[in-house]
Design an enzyme around this catalytic site. Sequence first.
Site, PDB file in Angstrom:
ATOM      1  N   ASP A   1      20.256  99.299 -38.722  1.00  0.00           N
ATOM      2  CA  ASP A   1      19.571 100.479 -39.228  1.00  0.00           C
ATOM      3  C   ASP A   1      18.145 100.099 -39.599  1.00  0.00           C
ATOM      4  OD1 ASP A   1      19.792  99.093 -41.637  1.00  0.00           O
ATOM      5  OD2 ASP A   1      21.443 100.331 -42.367  1.00  0.00           O
TER       6      ASP A   1
ATOM      7  N   ARG B   1      27.333 102.597 -42.678  1.00  0.00           N
ATOM      8  CA  ARG B   1      26.181 103.391 -43.142  1.00  0.00           C
ATOM      9  C   ARG B   1      25.626 104.222 -41.982  1.00  0.00           C
ATOM     10  NH1 ARG B   1      26.280  98.796 -46.269  1.00  0.00           N
ATOM     11  NH2 ARG B   1      25.706  99.043 -48.474  1.00  0.00           N
TER      12      ARG B   1
ATOM     13  N   GLU C   1      21.663  89.549 -42.297  1.00  0.00           N
ATOM     14  CA  GLU C   1      21.331  90.313 -43.499  1.00  0.00           C
ATOM     15  C   GLU C   1      22.027  89.769 -44.734  1.00  0.00           C
ATOM     16  OE1 GLU C   1      21.526  94.930 -45.091  1.00  0.00           O
ATOM     17  OE2 GLU C   1      20.892  94.467 -43.057  1.00  0.00           O
ATOM     18  N   LYS C   2      23.217  89.180 -44.532  1.00  0.00           N
ATOM     19  CA  LYS C   2      23.990  88.684 -45.668  1.00  0.00           C
ATOM     20  C   LYS C   2      24.936  87.592 -45.173  1.00  0.00           C
ATOM     21  CE  LYS C   2      26.688  92.920 -45.107  1.00  0.00           C
ATOM     22  NZ  LYS C   2      25.684  93.549 -44.219  1.00  0.00           N
TER      23      LYS C   2
ATOM     24  N   ASP D   1      21.319  94.387 -40.443  1.00  0.00           N
ATOM     25  CA  ASP D   1      22.260  95.464 -40.141  1.00  0.00           C
ATOM     26  C   ASP D   1      21.626  96.452 -39.166  1.00  0.00           C
ATOM     27  OD1 ASP D   1      24.301  94.476 -41.634  1.00  0.00           O
ATOM     28  OD2 ASP D   1      24.131  95.895 -43.285  1.00  0.00           O
TER      29      ASP D   1
ATOM     30  N   TYR E   1      30.478  99.883 -38.276  1.00  0.00           N
ATOM     31  CA  TYR E   1      29.409  99.935 -39.280  1.00  0.00           C
ATOM     32  C   TYR E   1      29.499 101.214 -40.111  1.00  0.00           C
ATOM     33  CZ  TYR E   1      24.703  99.694 -41.237  1.00  0.00           C
ATOM     34  OH  TYR E   1      23.632  99.650 -42.085  1.00  0.00           O
TER      35      TYR E   1
END
Length: 680
Positions: A111, A336, A8-9, A109, A334
């Site tokens: 989610d 979130r 993701e990043k 991530d 994590y």
Amino acid sequence: MKRLFIAEKPSLARVIAQFLPVKGVSKGPAGKPPTHIEAGDDIVTWNFGHMYEMAEPEDYSEAFKKWDFGVLPMVPSEWRLKARDEAKDQIKAIKGLMADAHEIINAGDPDREGQLLVDELLEQLGNKKPVKRIWLEALDETYVRKALADLRCNVTGTTPRGIQFRFLKASAEARQRADWMVGMNLTRAYTLAGRQGGYDGVLSIGRVQTPTLALVVNRDLAIEGFKAKDFYGITAAIAAAGGNFVARWKPSDLVTVDESGRVLDKAVADGIAAKVSGQAGAVVSFDAKEKKQAPPGLYSLSGLQQAANKKLGLGAQEVLDIAQALYEAKLTTYPRTDCSYLPESQLVEAPGILAGLPAEYSSLVEQANTALKSAAWDDKKLGAHTAIVPTGQHATLTGAQARVFDMIVRAYLAQFFPAHTYRETNIFLNIADESFTASGKVPLAPGWKVVFGAATDSDDDDDGKDDKDSKQTLPALVKGENVSCSGATVESKKTTPPARFTEGTLIAAMTNIHQLVEDLELKKRLKENAGIGTEATRAGILETLKKRGFLVEKGKQIISSDPARKLIVALPDAVKSPGLTGLFEQVLDGIADGRVTPEQFLAKQQEYVTKYVEHAKTAQLGLTSTYPCPVCKKGQLRRVRMGDKSFFGCSNANSETAKCSASFPEKGGKPSFGTPKGKR
């Protein structure tokens, strides 16, 4: 076989590469930042969050460039994405890497948004290669190696909690499209309605931001319309053979009280106080029990935001940024997450996690008992994620990061300490045919409270209250025992309005939206799994409302601006209702579970948007963008936009006869009348 991991990043890509069989080397075009990491037959590349964004209305049709009721509602027959300008070079690099790969691994991530942002990239690039999914809820070595050994099919595979990845993607995509429909159409519709009444600003309407704004507006209006009332209570000094104590009067059914059981007539209270003073009485009942209080739960993101705002004064976005930084530093799991529970299988990892904590916790670690299993370990209460807990890694931290990390660590440590025990005593008395009660608590063993120190002396009581009378030590009595009232005092008090929202309490209201809904069936459904927004978006919503001048900060308080109040008062309930917005999230959960199709959901959203576009055509918002100029006394101040900023300038700026160059900064949607920037 070459595997291509798409993270993701960049920070996540570096973590994955660190634990691959071959040590990785960063690669990229000469003279430019690296685009990927080569690790033998494995390649790790990265997104920068969403590489694509929803197309603008004008990308669908030339007619949509004009803000006009005639083109509303805008509902694309085929949805389009467009590459973000700053992502185009990286997209090109990823496309080249995909050509040489035999297998691709989605490393978004853990989610629904993390699922979508890699899946949409693969779709836009026309990928035909097999895709697997790695699910990383923590970034420590043990967890990453375990996840690398457990790659799952990106389509039919499931999260550790059984949610299929394809349904996660469908849920995120449906959310994205519905938000576009609501935001684009209703923002234009109500902005046009505002213009019809003389308001020239943009009235942004959003599925989450508008109900959130309504929470603040309604609270502010309730506070400002509040009228304090006097009410009265009676405290009696009681003498008994075993000792003296204080009891409070409990009004009988014959006494007139308000809806909250308060006596509003001082003469009544004075009469009761005179009646019982100096009189004998008897014990109606005496109950003393030893009670246990379990440790407080672990943190979800919203729980951490609320606690850190209350204890440390940190804003919601600041807490999210810190939690994300701690996660990327491999210190915590994590962030979130909407869950405050852990899988029961992870209990075996507790000794290793505690052993890896910084030395400052060594005394508490020595006292901890990892054989204890608190209520925090519960497979039945897990969702897509788990609670935020330490990983057992440590690093030197300072400032707010250190304090937030400390909160997370202590919440985890408390799970391995015994219950706090205390003796609770409740006494009911009859004095001159009037009822009095007294209660008291005596600590017996601190249990988990030692983890938090003296701060818990006045917090976290069994009933959640901090009643000073409950701190008194009560004598042991028996039913029927004689007592006497040596004196009674009338206490004069005033009703108080609800408190202004802070970021912490507003996040709590967004999370526990069922508490603000009156419909019992809706309340029940919302309590199960809903709220306004998500753990990942709530902080951003508050920042957006502040930037648009709808919310204003005053110390810790969050207060609505005048334009915000007028807008919310004029909007129909269905546009600002927190209950309906909570149900929106509930349906998205249904898509993620495979119980609802995206098509069903989006059809309902289209009906909703169409209905309220029609409402906006005749809406009277009562907003104006003009204010009398305090400098020339003749012109009107109007909002002037310059790029993404705006200020208020005098309408006589270009007048030949009464030229006035006064201007004022915008604050809270209105001109801030300090020293003007210009003069006549």
